[in-house]
Design an enzyme around this catalytic site. Structure first.
Site, mmCIF file in Angstrom:
data_model
loop_
_atom_site.group_PDB
_atom_site.id
_atom_site.type_symbol
_atom_site.label_atom_id
_atom_site.label_comp_id
_atom_site.label_asym_id
_atom_site.label_seq_id
_atom_site.Cartn_x
_atom_site.Cartn_y
_atom_site.Cartn_z
ATOM 1 C CG HIS A 6 -43.629 95.203 10.548
ATOM 2 N ND1 HIS A 6 -43.591 93.880 10.913
ATOM 3 C CD2 HIS A 6 -43.859 95.888 11.696
ATOM 4 C CE1 HIS A 6 -43.772 93.773 12.211
ATOM 5 N NE2 HIS A 6 -43.940 94.991 12.713
ATOM 6 N NE ARG B 195 -45.005 90.787 16.446
ATOM 7 C CZ ARG B 195 -44.524 92.013 16.193
ATOM 8 N NH1 ARG B 195 -45.078 92.791 15.327
ATOM 9 N NH2 ARG B 195 -43.473 92.454 16.811
ATOM 10 C CD GLU C 145 -43.434 91.134 8.994
ATOM 11 O OE1 GLU C 145 -43.891 92.208 8.601
ATOM 12 O OE2 GLU C 145 -43.002 90.960 10.146
ATOM 13 C CG ASP D 231 -47.568 98.142 9.394
ATOM 14 O OD1 ASP D 231 -47.018 98.695 8.414
ATOM 15 O OD2 ASP D 231 -47.021 98.005 10.496
HETATM 16 P P1 NAD Z 1 -49.612 94.896 25.049
HETATM 17 O O1 NAD Z 1 -48.887 93.732 25.593
HETATM 18 O O2 NAD Z 1 -49.558 96.187 25.785
HETATM 19 O O3 NAD Z 1 -51.159 94.525 24.850
HETATM 20 C C1 NAD Z 1 -51.591 93.368 24.229
HETATM 21 C C2 NAD Z 1 -52.977 93.071 24.776
HETATM 22 O O4 NAD Z 1 -53.540 92.025 23.998
HETATM 23 C C3 NAD Z 1 -52.981 92.581 26.244
HETATM 24 O O5 NAD Z 1 -53.810 93.431 27.009
HETATM 25 C C4 NAD Z 1 -53.537 91.157 26.160
HETATM 26 O O6 NAD Z 1 -54.356 90.833 27.269
HETATM 27 C C5 NAD Z 1 -54.346 91.253 24.886
HETATM 28 N N1 NAD Z 1 -54.637 89.991 24.217
HETATM 29 C C6 NAD Z 1 -53.825 88.940 23.972
HETATM 30 N N2 NAD Z 1 -54.469 88.014 23.233
HETATM 31 C C7 NAD Z 1 -55.726 88.484 23.026
HETATM 32 C C8 NAD Z 1 -56.845 87.994 22.317
HETATM 33 N N3 NAD Z 1 -56.814 86.824 21.678
HETATM 34 N N4 NAD Z 1 -57.954 88.738 22.295
HETATM 35 C C9 NAD Z 1 -58.010 89.938 22.927
HETATM 36 N N5 NAD Z 1 -56.974 90.463 23.608
HETATM 37 C C10 NAD Z 1 -55.843 89.736 23.649
HETATM 38 O O7 NAD Z 1 -49.092 95.049 23.560
HETATM 39 P P2 NAD Z 1 -49.021 96.389 22.693
HETATM 40 O O8 NAD Z 1 -47.782 97.118 23.034
HETATM 41 O O9 NAD Z 1 -50.327 97.087 22.769
HETATM 42 O O10 NAD Z 1 -48.811 95.771 21.233
HETATM 43 C C11 NAD Z 1 -49.860 95.127 20.536
HETATM 44 C C12 NAD Z 1 -49.317 94.430 19.297
HETATM 45 O O11 NAD Z 1 -48.760 95.375 18.393
HETATM 46 C C13 NAD Z 1 -48.165 93.452 19.619
HETATM 47 O O12 NAD Z 1 -48.326 92.291 18.834
HETATM 48 C C14 NAD Z 1 -46.942 94.182 19.148
HETATM 49 O O13 NAD Z 1 -45.896 93.301 18.805
HETATM 50 C C15 NAD Z 1 -47.506 94.892 17.921
HETATM 51 N N6 NAD Z 1 -46.681 95.994 17.464
HETATM 52 C C16 NAD Z 1 -46.725 96.302 16.146
HETATM 53 C C17 NAD Z 1 -45.928 97.336 15.649
HETATM 54 C C18 NAD Z 1 -45.912 97.700 14.196
HETATM 55 O O14 NAD Z 1 -45.012 98.467 13.775
HETATM 56 N N7 NAD Z 1 -46.823 97.251 13.376
HETATM 57 C C19 NAD Z 1 -45.098 98.044 16.509
HETATM 58 C C20 NAD Z 1 -45.109 97.725 17.870
HETATM 59 C C21 NAD Z 1 -45.905 96.691 18.325
HETATM 60 C C1 COI Z 2 -42.309 95.818 16.970
HETATM 61 O O1 COI Z 2 -41.677 96.690 17.590
HETATM 62 O O2 COI Z 2 -42.627 94.756 17.498
HETATM 63 C C2 COI Z 2 -42.715 96.034 15.607
HETATM 64 O O3 COI Z 2 -43.631 95.379 15.164
HETATM 65 C C3 COI Z 2 -41.949 97.011 14.784
HETATM 66 C C4 COI Z 2 -40.699 96.487 14.155
HETATM 67 C C5 COI Z 2 -40.337 95.058 14.398
HETATM 68 C C6 COI Z 2 -40.697 96.698 12.646
#
Ligand code: NAD
Ligand code: COI
Length: 331
Positions: A293, A232, A261, A256
């Site tokens: 992103h 994030r 952003e 990313d």
């Molecule tokens: P998830 O909910 O499955 O897992 C998140 C984990 O983080 C949980 O197990 C939680 O206990 C843990 N957590 C929370 N705070 C913490 C901390 N301070 N230290 C250690 N662990 C902690 O989420 P996910 O589906 O694995 O997604 C992870 C991140 O990736 C989210 O922020 C999501 O929004 C982001 N994401 C990014 C993209 C992208 O395109 N860059 C796409 C999808 C998701």
């Molecule tokens: C999400 O699905 O949360 C992402 O980070 C990807 C999207 C917002 C670009």
């Protein structure tokens, strides 16, 4: 049902068309962001994709038009004002797991790029320095210790990939996974920072995680360590990261999800360009890899995002429980 789909890109359109054909639903699509100004007609629900805010005015306008459901086509909900959604009686869903592998593989891409000094190699080649391009010796992932912060869906997908490469994996998460096939050592946050050659972030952007990696955390990391943020935008204190890179303390960074952003995107939409000196400073460094992103952005993920958001709207309208309903920022 009649659905207004906002933020639609060309690559999503075929999946929306296919859905309309198969279900007979009416889908009105636009590439515009969802805002009070762009929302002008009634519908049964909205499918939306954007990283800019869903402000109270959006929910107020939805209520005025009698629209009760907002189905995000993505995971993160840190741009949603849930207090306002509840106030205006709007129910919100996301797509919690459209393809964890897509983001995990992208984190791997950044790791390998930085380990092999690809930025420096490319810069030398672009300067017509073929000989110089061959002088940037790499490090191997299989001999590295990788610290995975957050072992939810994406963190676990990454651990599986790292296990395949033979890397040593340390992980920190207050709620560790139970899957016995994952090979890693659970450690504290401090131990992970102190012992990892690469630190990769996979935690939500909840307020408690704001600037999780700040100057104090950076000071605990190994000299020359690499830092990857596909999680994030608010997880990194970017000025502190730049300062550490300038001192030669951090070995490299992959970002990313960039801290500014949202404001940069809004500037881009309003003025056709953005002017962000911090972004330019990062972009100029060969040991930094930036992306807009797009870690999620694969064919598999896009199809799942579209189909799942529309399935969520179907559930809301049918009055059956929607497992992906979100009532507070937790992703
Ligand atoms: P998830 O909910 O499955 O897992 C998140 C984990 O983080 C949980 O197990 C939680 O206990 C843990 N957590 C929370 N705070 C913490 C901390 N301070 N230290 C250690 N662990 C902690 O989420 P996910 O589906 O694995 O997604 C992870 C991140 O990736 C989210 O922020 C999501 O929004 C982001 N994401 C990014 C993209 C992208 O395109 N860059 C796409 C999808 C998701
Ligand atoms: C999400 O699905 O949360 C992402 O980070 C990807 C999207 C917002 C670009």
């Amino acid at each position: 049902m009649k659905v207004l789909a906002y933020g639609v890109r060309g690559d999503e359109q075929p999946y929306l068309d296919q859905w309309a054909q198969q279900t007979g639903d009416t889908l009105v699509t636009t590439s515009s962001y969802l805002s009070a100004a762009t929302l002008t007609q009634p519908a049964d629900g909205i499918s939306c994709f954007q990283t800019v805010p869903y402000a109270p005015s959006v929910f107020a306008q939805m209520q005025r038009l009698g629209i009760r459901y907002l189905a995000l086509r993505n995971t993160g909900t840190d741009n949603v004002d849930f207090e306002a959604a509840v106030h205006y009686g709007i129910r919100v869903s996301n797509v919690p797991a459209y393809s964890p592998a897509a983001i995990a593989e992208f984190a791997l891409l950044d790791m390998l790029y930085l380990l092999r000094q690809t930025g420096a190699v490319q810069a030398a080649l672009h300067a017509n320095d073929y000989a110089g391009a061959g002088t940037h010796i790499g490090r191997e992932l299989g001999e590295s210790t990788v610290g995975v912060i957050g072992t939810g869906r994406i963190g676990q997908a990454l651990i599986r990939i790292l296990n395949g490469f033979g890397a040593k994996v340390l992980a920190f998460d207050p709620h560790p996974p139970t899957d016995p096939s994952l090979v890693y050592t659970p450690v504290t946050f401090a131990t992970l920072l102190q012992h990892s050659d690469i630190v990769s972030l996979h935690v939500p952007g909840i307020p408690a995680n704001h600037h999780l990696i700040d100057a104090a955390a950076l000071a605990q990391m190994k000299p020359g360590a690499l830092l990857i943020n596909t999680g994030r935008p608010n997880l990194l204190d970017t000025p502190a990261v730049l300062a550490s890179l300038a001192k030669g303390r951090l070995g490299g960074v992959g970002i990313d999800t960039y801290e500014n952003e949202t404001s940069d995107l809004l500037a881009l939409a309003n003025r056709g360009h953005f002017n962000d000196p911090q972004w330019q400073a990062l972009l100029a460094l060969p040991n930094v890899i930036l992306s807009p992103h797009i870690a999620y952005y694969t064919q598999t993920a896009v199809r799942n995002m579209v189909e799942q958001s529309l399935t969520n709207l179907q559930s809301f309208l049918a009055g059956v429980p929607c497992a992906a309903e979100i009532t507070a920022t937790d992703a």
